[in-house]
Design a protein around this motif. Sequence first.
Motif, PDB file in Angstrom:
ATOM      1  N   GLU B  19       0.663  -1.597  -0.058  1.00 26.08           N
ATOM      2  CA  GLU B  19       0.393  -0.345   0.032  1.00 26.08           C
ATOM      3  C   GLU B  19       0.503   0.904  -0.162  1.00 26.08           C
ATOM      4  O   GLU B  19       0.806   2.303  -0.582  1.00 26.08           O
ATOM      5  CB  GLU B  19      -1.024   0.266   1.369  1.00 26.08           C
ATOM      6  N   GLU B  22       1.942   1.563  -3.580  1.00 22.76           N
ATOM      7  CA  GLU B  22       0.830   2.500  -4.132  1.00 22.76           C
ATOM      8  C   GLU B  22       0.343   3.407  -4.094  1.00 22.76           C
ATOM      9  O   GLU B  22       0.220   4.333  -5.181  1.00 22.76           O
ATOM     10  CB  GLU B  22      -0.231   1.434  -3.855  1.00 22.76           C
ATOM     11  N   LYS B  23       0.511   3.686  -2.896  1.00 19.86           N
ATOM     12  CA  LYS B  23      -0.230   5.546  -2.045  1.00 19.86           C
ATOM     13  C   LYS B  23       1.357   5.956  -2.544  1.00 19.86           C
ATOM     14  O   LYS B  23       1.101   7.693  -2.264  1.00 19.86           O
ATOM     15  CB  LYS B  23      -0.821   5.376  -1.344  1.00 19.86           C
TER      16      LYS B  23
HETATM   17 NI    NI Z   1      -4.506  -0.623  -2.122  1.00 19.47          NI
END
Ligand code: NI
Lengths: 109, 109, 109
Positions: B19, B22-23
Amino acid sequence: MKLVVAIVQNQDSKRLADEFVEKGFRATKLSSTGGFLRAGNTTFLVGVEDRRVESVLALIKENCSTRSQTMMSPPSYDFTLESDLTYPVDIEVGGATLFVLPIEQFRQF
Amino acid sequence: MKLVVAIVQNQDSKRLADEFVEKGFRATKLSSTGGFLRAGNTTFLVGVEDRRVESVLALIKENCSTRSQTMMSPPSYDFTLESDLTYPVDIEVGGATLFVLPIEQFRQF
Amino acid sequence: MKLVVAIVQNQDSKRLADEFVEKGFRATKLSSTGGFLRAGNTTFLVGVEDRRVESVLALIKENCSTRSQTMMSPPSYDFTLESDLTYPVDIEVGGATLFVLPIEQFRQF
Ligand code: NI
Ligand code: NI
Ligand code: NI
């Protein structure tokens, strides 16, 4: 809250970890290879309320201070002496380095 | 900039790391043996601009909160019962502890 | 005192550790698996007096900056070409990310 970062010798880290549990401090242990560039150190992260900071420092001091330890010397290889002659020597063990860091936010989920 | 220090359970760390990528958060993962003295934790260091601190905290909360998980109990050794009798039990998994630290300087070379 | 947290590539960490010793800085090395989520990073904690912070940053910059390195490409598997054809390519290596943290207390026992 403060974050105490404590670097201690490996030989003291198990006893210190036990003391943290016993006294209700929550400590995370990081693998550190060569604390302060000497082999065998452990780094603890301890989140602690302001009023208990001095208790954490005292606990670390009590369990990890530099002290003298008597060991038998390695056998001498001076062939004018008996080759298996050993004798007691004092070496310094232990020691702790601590940083108390300010925290802007402390959260638990 | 702030430095977020996040201690999470190992079972959540892979998902959280994904995550972060991804961010667009840049996170470093430290090996922690026994986070908060329980086995199997991971410590992340995340450098983050002030305006994105709450997003990091929300991401960790979303992926690592303490929650209940149903497992089958280990077989009973009470010989008045069938020895292979198991039954569902709820255990608590996950959980995260976060410190947001102020930074005096942030540099990249 | 400040606490410098420095994340560097593994290939630069041995040289940097040697330089810390040579210049009299006391650094602890943490095992970091996937610094900033890329494999092969090392995290150093360096406790340093305010007046020497810039020297630590300069030492890290000197030893760990991102730079270009020429390597031979892996052999091509384009069968219209010779399969063992390799050629020089420039890749980026090194790089460091630093946080300078304020300290409320520094103690040694
Ligand atoms: Ni995600
Ligand atoms: Ni005790
Ligand atoms: Ni040199």
